[in-house]
Scaffold this motif. Sequence first.
Motif, PDB file in Angstrom:
ATOM      1  N   GLU A  54     -27.361 -12.786   6.218  1.00  0.00           N
ATOM      2  CA  GLU A  54     -26.444 -12.072   5.336  1.00  0.00           C
ATOM      3  C   GLU A  54     -25.774 -13.034   4.361  1.00  0.00           C
ATOM      4  OE1 GLU A  54     -23.774 -10.146   7.983  1.00  0.00           O
ATOM      5  OE2 GLU A  54     -25.247  -8.664   8.677  1.00  0.00           O
ATOM      6  N   ARG A  55     -25.432 -14.200   4.869  1.00  0.00           N
ATOM      7  CA  ARG A  55     -24.776 -15.185   4.002  1.00  0.00           C
ATOM      8  C   ARG A  55     -25.722 -15.669   2.911  1.00  0.00           C
ATOM      9  NH1 ARG A  55     -21.312 -20.480   6.027  1.00  0.00           N
ATOM     10  NH2 ARG A  55     -20.003 -20.587   4.168  1.00  0.00           N
ATOM     11  N   MET A  56     -27.003 -15.796   3.252  1.00  0.00           N
ATOM     12  CA  MET A  56     -27.985 -16.153   2.239  1.00  0.00           C
ATOM     13  C   MET A  56     -28.042 -15.073   1.160  1.00  0.00           C
ATOM     14  SD  MET A  56     -30.203 -18.491   1.330  1.00  0.00           S
ATOM     15  CE  MET A  56     -30.962 -19.382   2.695  1.00  0.00           C
ATOM     16  N   GLY A  57     -27.961 -13.819   1.585  1.00  0.00           N
ATOM     17  CA  GLY A  57     -27.931 -12.724   0.620  1.00  0.00           C
ATOM     18  C   GLY A  57     -26.745 -12.830  -0.318  1.00  0.00           C
ATOM     19  N   GLU A  58     -25.592 -13.204   0.211  1.00  0.00           N
ATOM     20  CA  GLU A  58     -24.403 -13.384  -0.622  1.00  0.00           C
ATOM     21  C   GLU A  58     -24.622 -14.474  -1.667  1.00  0.00           C
ATOM     22  OE1 GLU A  58     -21.205 -14.280   1.983  1.00  0.00           O
ATOM     23  OE2 GLU A  58     -21.230 -12.334   2.990  1.00  0.00           O
ATOM     24  N   LEU A  59     -25.267 -15.566  -1.250  1.00  0.00           N
ATOM     25  CA  LEU A  59     -25.530 -16.665  -2.182  1.00  0.00           C
ATOM     26  C   LEU A  59     -26.457 -16.221  -3.307  1.00  0.00           C
ATOM     27  CD1 LEU A  59     -26.094 -19.647   0.293  1.00  0.00           C
ATOM     28  CD2 LEU A  59     -24.138 -19.315  -1.225  1.00  0.00           C
ATOM     29  N   VAL A  60     -27.532 -15.527  -2.936  1.00  0.00           N
ATOM     30  CA  VAL A  60     -28.513 -15.095  -3.937  1.00  0.00           C
ATOM     31  C   VAL A  60     -27.892 -14.100  -4.908  1.00  0.00           C
ATOM     32  CG1 VAL A  60     -30.671 -13.826  -4.273  1.00  0.00           C
ATOM     33  CG2 VAL A  60     -30.508 -15.568  -2.486  1.00  0.00           C
ATOM     34  N   VAL A  61     -27.204 -13.112  -4.396  1.00  0.00           N
ATOM     35  CA  VAL A  61     -26.597 -12.095  -5.249  1.00  0.00           C
ATOM     36  C   VAL A  61     -25.472 -12.688  -6.092  1.00  0.00           C
ATOM     37  CG1 VAL A  61     -25.219  -9.971  -5.229  1.00  0.00           C
ATOM     38  CG2 VAL A  61     -27.227 -10.175  -3.745  1.00  0.00           C
ATOM     39  N   GLY A  62     -24.752 -13.623  -5.525  1.00  0.00           N
ATOM     40  CA  GLY A  62     -23.618 -14.202  -6.241  1.00  0.00           C
ATOM     41  C   GLY A  62     -24.000 -15.112  -7.385  1.00  0.00           C
ATOM     42  N   SER A  63     -25.242 -15.657  -7.370  1.00  0.00           N
ATOM     43  CA  SER A  63     -25.608 -16.611  -8.410  1.00  0.00           C
ATOM     44  C   SER A  63     -26.691 -16.108  -9.363  1.00  0.00           C
ATOM     45  CB  SER A  63     -26.088 -17.924  -7.781  1.00  0.00           C
ATOM     46  OG  SER A  63     -27.229 -17.700  -6.977  1.00  0.00           O
ATOM     47  N   GLY A  71     -31.004  -9.883   8.428  1.00  0.00           N
ATOM     48  CA  GLY A  71     -29.676  -9.967   7.826  1.00  0.00           C
ATOM     49  C   GLY A  71     -29.744 -10.044   6.311  1.00  0.00           C
ATOM     50  N   PHE A  72     -30.723 -10.798   5.813  1.00  0.00           N
ATOM     51  CA  PHE A  72     -30.895 -10.937   4.368  1.00  0.00           C
ATOM     52  C   PHE A  72     -31.293  -9.611   3.739  1.00  0.00           C
ATOM     53  CE2 PHE A  72     -33.534 -12.064   0.648  1.00  0.00           C
ATOM     54  CZ  PHE A  72     -32.602 -12.785  -0.084  1.00  0.00           C
ATOM     55  N   ARG A  73     -32.288  -8.952   4.339  1.00  0.00           N
ATOM     56  CA  ARG A  73     -32.728  -7.661   3.814  1.00  0.00           C
ATOM     57  C   ARG A  73     -31.581  -6.648   3.801  1.00  0.00           C
ATOM     58  NH1 ARG A  73     -38.091  -6.301   3.169  1.00  0.00           N
ATOM     59  NH2 ARG A  73     -39.702  -7.551   4.207  1.00  0.00           N
ATOM     60  N   ALA A  74     -30.824  -6.621   4.890  1.00  0.00           N
ATOM     61  CA  ALA A  74     -29.735  -5.653   4.996  1.00  0.00           C
ATOM     62  C   ALA A  74     -28.714  -5.863   3.886  1.00  0.00           C
ATOM     63  CB  ALA A  74     -29.068  -5.762   6.366  1.00  0.00           C
ATOM     64  N   VAL A 101     -29.154  -7.557   0.753  1.00  0.00           N
ATOM     65  CA  VAL A 101     -29.627  -7.363  -0.622  1.00  0.00           C
ATOM     66  C   VAL A 101     -30.062  -5.924  -0.885  1.00  0.00           C
ATOM     67  CG1 VAL A 101     -30.309  -9.778  -0.857  1.00  0.00           C
ATOM     68  CG2 VAL A 101     -31.997  -8.096  -0.110  1.00  0.00           C
ATOM     69  N   SER A 102     -30.466  -5.191   0.166  1.00  0.00           N
ATOM     70  CA  SER A 102     -30.901  -3.811  -0.049  1.00  0.00           C
ATOM     71  C   SER A 102     -29.746  -2.914  -0.481  1.00  0.00           C
ATOM     72  CB  SER A 102     -31.532  -3.241   1.229  1.00  0.00           C
ATOM     73  OG  SER A 102     -30.571  -3.162   2.273  1.00  0.00           O
ATOM     74  N   GLY A 103     -28.531  -3.350  -0.202  1.00  0.00           N
ATOM     75  CA  GLY A 103     -27.374  -2.560  -0.600  1.00  0.00           C
ATOM     76  C   GLY A 103     -26.858  -2.894  -1.986  1.00  0.00           C
ATOM     77  N   ILE A 104     -27.512  -3.817  -2.677  1.00  0.00           N
ATOM     78  CA  ILE A 104     -27.081  -4.225  -4.024  1.00  0.00           C
ATOM     79  C   ILE A 104     -28.091  -3.721  -5.047  1.00  0.00           C
ATOM     80  CG2 ILE A 104     -26.381  -6.156  -5.466  1.00  0.00           C
ATOM     81  CD1 ILE A 104     -24.670  -5.840  -2.960  1.00  0.00           C
ATOM     82  N   PRO A 105     -27.678  -2.864  -5.967  1.00  0.00           N
ATOM     83  CA  PRO A 105     -28.615  -2.356  -6.983  1.00  0.00           C
ATOM     84  C   PRO A 105     -29.235  -3.487  -7.806  1.00  0.00           C
ATOM     85  CG  PRO A 105     -26.558  -1.094  -6.990  1.00  0.00           C
ATOM     86  CD  PRO A 105     -26.330  -2.285  -6.111  1.00  0.00           C
ATOM     87  N   GLY A 106     -30.528  -3.372  -8.069  1.00  0.00           N
ATOM     88  CA  GLY A 106     -31.208  -4.351  -8.919  1.00  0.00           C
ATOM     89  C   GLY A 106     -31.871  -5.478  -8.159  1.00  0.00           C
ATOM     90  N   TYR A 107     -31.683  -5.522  -6.830  1.00  0.00           N
ATOM     91  CA  TYR A 107     -32.282  -6.598  -6.039  1.00  0.00           C
ATOM     92  C   TYR A 107     -33.303  -6.020  -5.070  1.00  0.00           C
ATOM     93  CZ  TYR A 107     -28.635  -9.656  -7.808  1.00  0.00           C
ATOM     94  OH  TYR A 107     -27.829 -10.380  -8.640  1.00  0.00           O
ATOM     95  N   GLN A 108     -34.429  -6.707  -4.919  1.00  0.00           N
ATOM     96  CA  GLN A 108     -35.487  -6.208  -4.049  1.00  0.00           C
ATOM     97  C   GLN A 108     -36.316  -7.362  -3.496  1.00  0.00           C
ATOM     98  OE1 GLN A 108     -38.288  -3.635  -5.992  1.00  0.00           O
ATOM     99  NE2 GLN A 108     -39.533  -3.320  -4.147  1.00  0.00           N
ATOM    100  N   VAL A 109     -36.559  -7.338  -2.202  1.00  0.00           N
ATOM    101  CA  VAL A 109     -37.490  -8.289  -1.580  1.00  0.00           C
ATOM    102  C   VAL A 109     -38.890  -7.731  -1.764  1.00  0.00           C
ATOM    103  CG1 VAL A 109     -38.230  -9.382   0.567  1.00  0.00           C
ATOM    104  CG2 VAL A 109     -35.781  -9.073   0.095  1.00  0.00           C
ATOM    105  N   VAL A 110     -39.723  -8.419  -2.535  1.00  0.00           N
ATOM    106  CA  VAL A 110     -41.053  -7.898  -2.850  1.00  0.00           C
ATOM    107  C   VAL A 110     -42.165  -8.531  -2.011  1.00  0.00           C
ATOM    108  CG1 VAL A 110     -40.399  -7.308  -5.202  1.00  0.00           C
ATOM    109  CG2 VAL A 110     -41.384  -9.556  -4.744  1.00  0.00           C
TER     110      VAL A 110
END
Length: 329
Positions: free
Chosen positions: A158-167, A192-195, A197-206
Motif C-alpha cells: 500500500e505504501r508503494m502505491g502511495e509513492l507511485v500515485v503521489g509522484s 496491497g499495491f493493487r488495492a 492504486v485500483s481506488g485511484i482514477p487514472g491508474y492501472q496495473v497492466v
Amino acid sequence: MSNRKWSLGLVVVVLVFGYVLIRFFASTTMVDDLIHRMEPGKAAAPPAKHIVLIAQELDNPFWREMKQGADQAAERLGMKIDYTGPIRIDPSEQSRLLEKAIAAKPDGILVQGLGSADYDRLIAKAIDQGIPVLTVDADEPGSRRLAYVGTDNRKAGERMGELVVGSAQGGGRIGVIIGSEFADNQRQRLEGFRAYVSGIPGYQVVDVRSSNISRIGAAKKAEAMLRQHPEIGTIVGFSALDAGGILEGMKAAGREDVRVYGFDDLEATRKGIAAGDIEASIVQEPREIGAQAIRLLDRWFRGEKLPPQHFIATSVLVREHGQTGGTAP
C-alpha cells in the motif's frame, strides 16, 4: 649392612610421606572445588542455546544482514546461531534443510514461510518435538509457528502505491515485477499495491511478471514488458534485486522515460536513486528482524506468551538534494 637398612628405611619413609602429602593436597583441592560449586551465584553457566536460521538464499545480502542482527542479539542472550540455506533459491531445499534441522534437535528454528502444506507439516513436527519455530521475512500463517517477525508486507505494498500515485503526473499505466509468484510476502505486497492504486482514477496495473529474485530475470521481464506494453510509464519492483534489473531492461528496450520504484537498499538501488534513475525504494530492516526474532525466542524460553505477529517498520529511500536519504517509517 645396618647403614644400608637405615637408608632404605629412610627412603620408604620419605615416599610414604610424599604420598600422604599428595593425597592431602588433592583432597584439599577437591573440597575447595566442592565449596566453590556450592557458593551462591557460582553455579556453572548453562550451555548456549542452539538456534538454526534457514535463509531463503545463503549469500543474499538481505539474509546476511538478518544473520548479523541475530548474531548480535544471540551473543548478548547466551545463544548460538547456526546459519544455513540453499546456495540458489530453492523452496524444496529449504524444506529439506528444515527437516534436517529438526533432526538435529536445536533449541529453536527461524525460517521463511513458503505457503506450503508440506512445510506446515514440518513446522508442526518441530512443535510436537518441543522445538519453537518462528517465521521471518514471509509468514506461514496457517501453520503452528509461534510468531512471525518481519515487514507488514500488505502495508508495504500500500505504501508503494502511495509513492507511485503521489509522484506520477496525470495517472499512468503500471508494470510490476515481483520476486516470485509463490512467495507469500511478494503476493501480499502485490495485493496491497493493487488495492491502493485500483481506488485511484487514472491508474492501472497492466502487467505483472516474476523475476525469480534475480537481477537478470528482472531485466529480461522488464524489457519484455515494455516491448509488449509501450504505454507503461511506471515499473515497480517488489524484491531487492528488481530495481537494478529494471534499469537494465529499460536500456535494452530503448526506454528512458519510465519511472522506477524498488524495494530495499542494495548498492545498485542506492546508486540509481542518487543518479535520479530510480524514484524511491521501500527499505526493510533485516538486522532488526533477526535481532527481534532472537529476543522473542528468549522471551519464549523464559515462559512468556508471544504475539502472533511482530511487525518491523520500513522506511523510504529517496533522492534529497543530490544524495540518497531515508524518510521516517
